[in-house]
Structure formats: structure tokens, C-alpha cells
Design an enzyme around this catalytic site. Structure first.
Site, PDB file in Angstrom:
ATOM      1  N   LYS A  66       0.812  -1.184  -0.008  1.00  0.00           N
ATOM      2  CA  LYS A  66      -0.256  -0.070  -0.094  1.00  0.00           C
ATOM      3  C   LYS A  66       0.821   1.254   0.015  1.00  0.00           C
ATOM      4  O   LYS A  66       1.650   1.456   0.900  1.00  0.00           O
ATOM      5  CB  LYS A  66      -0.820   0.154   1.085  1.00  0.00           C
ATOM      6  CG  LYS A  66      -1.829   0.977   1.283  1.00  0.00           C
ATOM      7  CD  LYS A  66      -2.984   0.796   2.480  1.00  0.00           C
ATOM      8  CE  LYS A  66      -3.843   2.232   2.568  1.00  0.00           C
ATOM      9  NZ  LYS A  66      -3.979   2.807   3.662  1.00  0.00           N
ATOM     10  N   HIS A  76      -4.260   2.321  14.765  1.00  0.00           N
ATOM     11  CA  HIS A  76      -4.862   0.856  14.556  1.00  0.00           C
ATOM     12  C   HIS A  76      -3.660   0.024  14.881  1.00  0.00           C
ATOM     13  O   HIS A  76      -2.394   0.645  15.001  1.00  0.00           O
ATOM     14  CB  HIS A  76      -5.029   1.079  13.198  1.00  0.00           C
ATOM     15  CG  HIS A  76      -4.068   1.111  11.953  1.00  0.00           C
ATOM     16  ND1 HIS A  76      -3.625   2.391  12.023  1.00  0.00           N
ATOM     17  CD2 HIS A  76      -3.366   0.472  11.600  1.00  0.00           C
ATOM     18  CE1 HIS A  76      -2.549   2.302  10.978  1.00  0.00           C
ATOM     19  NE2 HIS A  76      -2.354   1.015  10.751  1.00  0.00           N
ATOM     20  N   ASP A 109      -1.869  -3.379  12.999  1.00  0.00           N
ATOM     21  CA  ASP A 109      -1.971  -4.230  11.831  1.00  0.00           C
ATOM     22  C   ASP A 109      -2.143  -5.606  11.905  1.00  0.00           C
ATOM     23  O   ASP A 109      -1.751  -6.134  12.669  1.00  0.00           O
ATOM     24  CB  ASP A 109      -0.299  -4.071  11.202  1.00  0.00           C
ATOM     25  CG  ASP A 109      -0.137  -2.832  10.583  1.00  0.00           C
ATOM     26  OD1 ASP A 109      -0.933  -1.675  10.590  1.00  0.00           O
ATOM     27  OD2 ASP A 109       1.236  -2.432  10.140  1.00  0.00           O
ATOM     28  N   HIS A 166      -0.608   2.460  16.211  1.00  0.00           N
ATOM     29  CA  HIS A 166       0.226   3.302  15.556  1.00  0.00           C
ATOM     30  C   HIS A 166      -0.711   4.228  14.670  1.00  0.00           C
ATOM     31  O   HIS A 166      -1.744   3.700  14.379  1.00  0.00           O
ATOM     32  CB  HIS A 166       1.406   3.102  14.800  1.00  0.00           C
ATOM     33  CG  HIS A 166       0.974   1.991  13.866  1.00  0.00           C
ATOM     34  ND1 HIS A 166       0.702   0.615  14.039  1.00  0.00           N
ATOM     35  CD2 HIS A 166       0.953   1.792  12.407  1.00  0.00           C
ATOM     36  CE1 HIS A 166       0.452  -0.084  13.038  1.00  0.00           C
ATOM     37  NE2 HIS A 166       0.405   0.494  11.920  1.00  0.00           N
TER      38      HIS A 166
END
Length: 358
Positions: free
Chosen positions: A218, A237, A239, A293
Site C-alpha cells: 500500500k 490502529h 496491523d 500506531h
């Protein structure tokens, strides 16, 4: 049926270059978040307080067992205490990294209309391609970023029809980077396995091995923001991946929530950032951390980051703490679920939280 292409004004880049002085309300973060959003350039200069660890991998293949062991210990310590680290001497050449950066930047330098030819269609589930965040939670919050998302490894699972044709080096540079990053992922997974007292190849096997572990890239594009103190590039969020590798264009923005405070990652030359994702946190029964993060934006510089998520197959593997790391005093802290169920669970939880704070 032709995919619905998002109108050009829905791209953050178009919004940013339209000359607006104030950002639309959908991009303004909730009150309780705003108190912690500060100037990222000032934050990066801070020398006091905790700093994201840097791990030098040059000794990982040393002939000397003790030298090798010391390097492994440092990596394990960072994975245990932080769940994120800067890797230096990681074995991927500066030249290749610069080619990957140049290719991504050149794509994002194209006119928005040109990039729209690669637009994804999130509503129909086609997430690969050029996109912007759709409000997928009840608060209707948007993030100050556009992105390009696609699978880059294994090679036989790639859909080359959505890879950018411009610049001409995009495919070659990204393919080579994917191959080398996949080898680096194996190295990291083997060190993490040994750190749990498991045989070297165990975590690699548990996340799908060479055939099944997917590398999804991404490229995040964060335009200049007229009110950076009110917005986020990416909201807080963790990962879902096993590991996430991040390159960036040396503009700060990444923040980690460590010991109750947001810590800004420094820009370390020639480094690759690696995050431990939820998948490894689950398998290790939280011995390794998947850290919360987020990404800040700024008024002065465009920030671009290249995140590669190493993800297990959605349905084939049941994620749960490995029996070897579960004891009577440390029982399993995660229920068994597939990767797809884990992603669904996170989305549901986020929606519920958003509804509660409305």
C-alpha cells in the site's frame, strides 16, 4: 458493469490542491484525539523520552555464534518491548530502495485523472488499485490520504493488469523489491521463532510459508494539509498482518503509542521499519507486541510511505496461540479464528466503539 469511479474531488490530493484554508468536517478528528496531535517536525526533533529502537542486522549471518546471538537478542527485545523497529543493514540495496521510491512518487505525480484509470471499487469489494478512504465506521471519519494498493508476492498470484504502466520501471523495481523483502521476512520470522523457543522455520510455516503468505503493498500518499493539527493521515490502529515493512520519503509522520504516550519515529537513513502485526501477536500469545500506531500530516511537505503487509491466507489457517507458548500461568489470551474472522472482528469492534462515542 463498469466500476464506479470516485469523483475527482473525492481525492484528498484534489482537495489539498484546491486552495482550501479549512478542511471539511469529515476530516476533523474527535475532540479527545485533538489534544495529542502536535507539529510532527517539532515532535521528531525531541531527544528526551523513549525512542523507537534501531536494530542492525549485519551480524545476523555472522560466523561467530555469540555475535549472531547478540543480534537476535536485540531484535527479540525490540519485538517484545515495542513491536516495531528500524532495521539497518537489512541487505536491500539503497539503489533498489531509491528505484521503488522514485517509481511510486512518479505514479503519484501523474494528474489525478490519469491515476483514476487505476481506481478501485471498494463498494463491490475490489480493493486493489488507486483509492481514498471511505468512511467504514459509524463516525464517518475520513483520513487525509490517497493510496495505491496491490498484491506484489507470490508472483503467480499477482494481477498485473492493475499495476501502473507509468513509470516504466514500476513493475521491475517493485517485483525485485518484493522478492528481496520476502527473503527478509523469512529471516525476521526465523529469529522470532527462535526467540519463542521454537524451531527456526515454525512461524513461517504457521503464516502460510512461501506459497501462501501474501505480500500486499500500500503506497500511502499524504498531501500537504492546511490544518494538520485537526487531521490524521491514518487513524490509530494495529496491523492485522504477520509483519509490516515500511519505507518512506524521509518526511516524519509515523507515531507509536508506547507506555501511554505518542512517540514519533525518527527518519533513519537507509532503514526499513518493521512492525509486528496482530497475526504474530496471536501466535506468540502476546509475547511479541502489535503496537498501536497512526500517521500525522503536515502543511509543508508531501509524505509518501510504502507499507508491505505480510498476510496469512484468509481462510486456510486457524490463528491461535501456539501450544508451546501457552502454560498454566500464561493461558491463551486469543480465541481461535481465521485471518478473515480476525479482520471482521476488528471492523465490528471499531464500528461499535464509534457508535458508542457518537
Amino acid at each position: 458493469m463498469a466500476p464506479t469511479i470516485a469523483p475527482v474531488e473525492s481525492r484528498v490530493e484534489s482537495l489539498a490542491s484546491s486552495g482550501i484554508q479549512a478542511i471539511p468536517k469529515e476530516y476533523v478528528r474527535p475532540k479527545e484525539e485533538l489534544t495529542s496531535i502536535n507539529d510532527v517536525f517539532e515532535e521528531e526533533k525531541k531527544v528526551e523520552g523513549p525512542q523507537v529502537p534501531t536494530v542492525d542486522l549485519k551480524d545476523l549471518d555472522s560466523e561467530e555464534p555469540m555475535v549472531r546471538e547478540k543480534c537476535r537478542e536485540e531484535l527479540n527485545k525490540a519485538a517484545t518491548e515495542w513491536g516495531v523497529m528500524h532495521l539497518v543493514n537489512h541487505g536491500i540495496s539503497e539503489d533498489l530502495i531509491n528505484r521503488v521510491r522514485a517509481a511510486g512518487k512518479t505514479f503519484f505525480d501523474l494528474p489525478v485523472e490519469e491515476k483514476e484509470k487505476y481506481a478501485n471499487d471498494q463498494a463491490s469489494g475490489k480493493i486493489a488499485g488507486y483509492g481514498s478512504k471511505l468512511a467504514n465506521n459509524a463516525s464517518g471519519q475520513l483520513e487525509w490520504e490517497d493510496y495505491f494498493f496491490h498484491l506484489i508476492f507470490p508472483e503467480d498470484k499477482r494481477d498485473m493488469s492493475i499495476w501502473p504502466k507509468t513509470p516504466s520501471d514500476y513493475t521491475e523495481a517493485t517485483s525485485e523489491y518484493a522478492k528481496q523483502l520476502r527473503a527478509l521476512a523469512s529471516k525476521i520470522l526465523s529469529v522470532l521463532s527462535l526467540g519463542l523457543g521454537l524451531e527456526e522455520g515454525r512461524l513461517e510455516k504457521e503464516v502460510g510459508g512461501m506459497e501462501e503468505l501474501l505480500l500486499q503493498m500500500k503506497i500511502n500518499y499524504y498531501p500537504k494539509c492546511p490544518q494538520p493539527e485537526l487531521a490524521l493521515g491514518v487513524e490509530a490502529h494495529t496491523d492485522v498482518s504477520a509483519l509490516t515493512f515500511i519505507l518512506h520519503n524521509m518526511v516524519p509522520g509515523l507515531q507509536l503509542f508506547y507506555e501511554g504516550k505518542w512517540v514519533t519515529a525518527k527518519c533513519v537513513p537507509n532503514s526499513i521499519i518493521v512492525h509486528i502485526g496482530d497475526t504474530i501477536e496471536i501466535l506468540s500469545n502476546r509475547k511479541y507486541k502489535s503496537i498501536l500506531h497512526r500517521g500525522l500530516v503536515n502543511k509543508e511537505k508531501i509524505r509518501i510511505s510504502w507499507a508491505v503487509f505480510c498476510e496469512p491466507p484468509k481462510e486456510k489457517i486457524i490463528l491461535k496461540p501456539l501450544p508451546e507458548v501457552v502454560t498454566e500461568s500464561e493461558p491463551a489470551v486469543f480465541p481461535p479464528r481465521t485471518f478473515a474472522q480476525h479482520m471482521q472482528h476488528k471492523l465490528f469492534k471499531k464500528t461499535q466503539e464509534a457508535l458508542l462515542t457518537k
